[in-house]
Write an enzyme that holds these catalytic residues in place. Structure first.
Site, short mmCIF file in Angstrom:
data_model
loop_
_atom_site.label_atom_id
_atom_site.label_comp_id
_atom_site.label_asym_id
_atom_site.label_seq_id
_atom_site.Cartn_x
_atom_site.Cartn_y
_atom_site.Cartn_z
N GLY B 48 0.84 -1.19 0.00
CA GLY B 48 0.00 0.00 0.00
C GLY B 48 0.87 1.23 0.00
O GLY B 48 1.60 1.49 -0.94
N LYS B 49 0.83 1.98 1.10
CA LYS B 49 1.61 3.21 1.23
C LYS B 49 1.25 4.21 0.12
O LYS B 49 2.11 4.72 -0.58
CB LYS B 49 3.12 2.91 1.23
N HIS B 50 -0.04 4.41 -0.03
CA HIS B 50 -0.50 5.42 -0.98
C HIS B 50 -1.95 5.77 -0.66
O HIS B 50 -2.60 5.11 0.15
CB HIS B 50 -0.37 4.91 -2.43
N ALA B 51 -2.41 6.82 -1.31
CA ALA B 51 -3.84 7.20 -1.25
C ALA B 51 -4.31 7.40 -2.68
O ALA B 51 -3.50 7.47 -3.61
CB ALA B 51 -4.01 8.48 -0.43
#
Lengths: 139, 139
Positions: B48-51
């Site tokens: 992940g580590k995102h929007a």
């Protein structure tokens, strides 16, 4: 078998693990209106036992394995789903039976339509009769 | 947390096993344009580590378990996905990190849009800045 197809989806693998992405109308031939998944089926149990007049589907074993018996009224074929990137397309008017579920089997299905009991054929003789009489129309 | 929601999907269970069906715009608030799934991720790895500025998603652990850290720029929350009928809705502008994957984890994601790198925010400071400056617009 016509109106069925095994699709080997591309696996994007790296140090983060593996990923398969399926986009509607690109990687599969229909819009995804419904997704359902099945688990906890006894090994000896037979699921399916119907055909669809409208629905198209992609079946994927994302965990474990199972087998699918496909039947177009004239010939039968068994497909084993055991690779996570393997999708089985089943089009209209294919009688299908799922069996031989492994303990950890999770079968994910992408479906082209909302659930509609009216487009199920659940009687095998009716299926054969529909194939026989409708062969120049919808098949 | 606003713009996130745990949804407990109905399980249709009988002697054939268990089934969860999810219809777009009925059981979830968007059209399903893309489905992807992830497996084989190391327990200690952080995904992940995102929007997303546009994308909405439903995350479901159909096998095993994992945890999702949700962050709206002001507060953080951890959701553990371990029940097969549990879906986590993540809307726009939520920073997400997936971690603590079990060996048998298969995470299925239903997505509202085709893949489009342009609507990813992959830099956490940029995410915070977008939240701060855009708070009256898109959030």
């Amino acid at each position: 078998m016509k109106n069925t197809q095994v699709i080997n989806f591309h696996i994007k693998g790296d140090e983060r693990g593996s990923l398969v992405a399926i986009e509607q109308l690109k990687d599969i031939p229909f819009e995804i209106k419904r997704v359902y998944y099945i688990w906890g089926t006894e090994k000896e149990f037979l699921r399916g036992k119907h055909a669809h007049t409208e629905l198209e589907q992609i079946l994927i074993c994302v965990s474990g394995s199972c087998k699918i018996r496909l039947d177009n009224g004239k010939e039968k074929q068994i497909v084993e789903l055991k690779d996570k990137n393997q999708g089985l397309f089943i089009g209209q008017m294919i009688w299908r039976e799922m069996f031989d579920f492994s303990d950890n089997c999770v079968l994910v299905v992408l479906a082209s339509e909302y659930y509609d009991e009216k487009e199920y054929i659940r009687d095998y003789n009716e299926f054969l009769e529909t194939i026989r009489t409708g062969i120049n129309d919808s098949i």
